[in-house]
Design a protein around this motif. Structure first.
Motif, PDB file in Angstrom:
ATOM      1  N   LEU A  44      53.206  36.530  71.230  1.00 57.45           N
ATOM      2  CA  LEU A  44      54.038  36.923  70.304  1.00 57.45           C
ATOM      3  C   LEU A  44      55.523  36.942  70.703  1.00 57.45           C
ATOM      4  O   LEU A  44      56.268  36.545  69.995  1.00 57.45           O
ATOM      5  N   LEU A  48      58.499  34.997  68.919  1.00 57.34           N
ATOM      6  CA  LEU A  48      59.594  35.535  68.278  1.00 57.34           C
ATOM      7  C   LEU A  48      60.805  35.166  68.899  1.00 57.34           C
ATOM      8  O   LEU A  48      61.880  34.790  68.201  1.00 57.34           O
ATOM      9  N   THR A 184      54.063  32.040  67.392  1.00 59.56           N
ATOM     10  CA  THR A 184      54.099  33.234  66.594  1.00 59.56           C
ATOM     11  C   THR A 184      52.817  33.426  65.706  1.00 59.56           C
ATOM     12  O   THR A 184      52.231  34.529  65.591  1.00 59.56           O
TER      13      THR A 184
END
Length: 314
Positions: A44, A48, A184
């Motif tokens: 993650l 991002l 993501t």
């Protein structure tokens, strides 16, 4: 250009080489028994970061395509890989994973109409055998759930590799954005699993924070960008034959940094697996880069023609 092909292969190979350091970093720097949280922290933040750099979001059908690719390459692959590694003895998960070229060959025949050659199948078998000599240890009964998880992880990554090549990228979107989308999506899929199975995040000291930073940036953001960039320019079979470099790197890092001995049998296995990796790069040609030319039309706008498939792009 032909002269850039070795450089492209070498850059793509940096991805599995980087992944080969994951075991050492995990055991030496990170909290124990938090595989899903580690997968979340790999995926993650990296996704991002790349989204912030690319500043492009999916459109239209690419929302569901991103969800599928993110699940196959990241969201399902990471948990299945960790589950198999925890439940299988002596590197068996790595042996099952080294069969990836064979799975990709079969899926490429089904989805890309690329029939595998006898050379490809033989090279894939040699790669798997070589890796088995490097990573297998004696003892331990095979765990059924662990074996199924290892097979599912290998099929998941193989299917993601083939579909990434089949679908390509939207016009005007580079590999940086595509990588950010998938990381993501995969990270968002792992997040609820991590919190449900492992509870609240553990307290992190500076050593663990540094380890997670390395995994998120170098081991995931950069490595997966190189990997998906390679998938877009090489054949799926060529890319997946670079996969055995991961367990080979893990063995070398274990010897150099962790004091783990390498036996003669392991050295023979490393030679076989590395030779198969090199041979796998010559079994198929790289994807041809589309050539374009521009011409004027009556409305005064310029159009470009993709010579490889005749598609008109505006």
């Amino acid at each position: 250009m032909a002269s850039s092909r070795p450089a492209l292969i070498a850059l793509t190979a940096l991805a599995p080489v980087s992944w080969g350091t994951t075991y050492a970093v995990t055991t030496e720097f990170l909290p124990a028994d938090r595989p899903l949280f580690t997968g979340l922290m790999r995926a993650l933040p990296a996704g991002l970061l790349l989204l912030a750099l690319a500043r492009v979001l999916p459109r239209g059908a690419w929302w569901w395509k991103t969800a599928v690719l993110g699940a196959l390459n990241i969201g399902a692959f990471f948990p299945l890989l960790f589950l198999s590694a925890y439940r299988l003895p002596g590197g068996m998960a790595a042996v099952v994973g080294s069969a990836g070229p064979l799975f990709v060959a079969g899926l490429s025949a089904l989805l890309l109409a690329q029939r595998p050659t006898g050379r490809t199948l033989l090279t894939g078998a040699v790669a798997a055998f070589g890796v088995s000599l490097v990573v297998l240890r004696a003892a331990g009964a095979l765990d059924g759930l662990g074996l199924l998880a290892a097979l599912a992880a290998t099929v998941s990554m193989s299917a993601g590799t083939v579909l990434t090549q089949r679908w390509g990228r939207p016009a005007g979107v580079g590999p940086l954005a595509l990588t950010g989308w998938q990381l993501t999506a995969g990270g968002l899929l792992i997040a609820p699993l991590a919190f449900l199975a492992e509870g609240a995040p553990p307290a992190l000291d500076g050593r663990a924070a540094g380890g997670y930073l390395y995994l998120a940036v170098a081991n995931t953001a950069v490595a997966y960008w190189l990997w998906f960039r390679g998938i877009g320019r090489l054949t799926a079979t060529q890319v997946t034959f670079l996969g055995p470099l991961s367990p080979l790197t893990a063995a070398v890092v274990g010897w150099a940094a962790l004091g783990q001995a390498l036996t003669p049998v392991q050295l023979v296995g490393m030679g076989l697996a590395f030779g198969a990796t090199v041979a796998g790069q010559f079994g198929a040609r790289s994807k041809a880069a589309p050539r374009t030319f521009s011409f004027s039309v009556k409305n005064g706008r310029k159009e470009s023609m993709d010579v490889t498939d005749g598609a008109l792009r505006r």
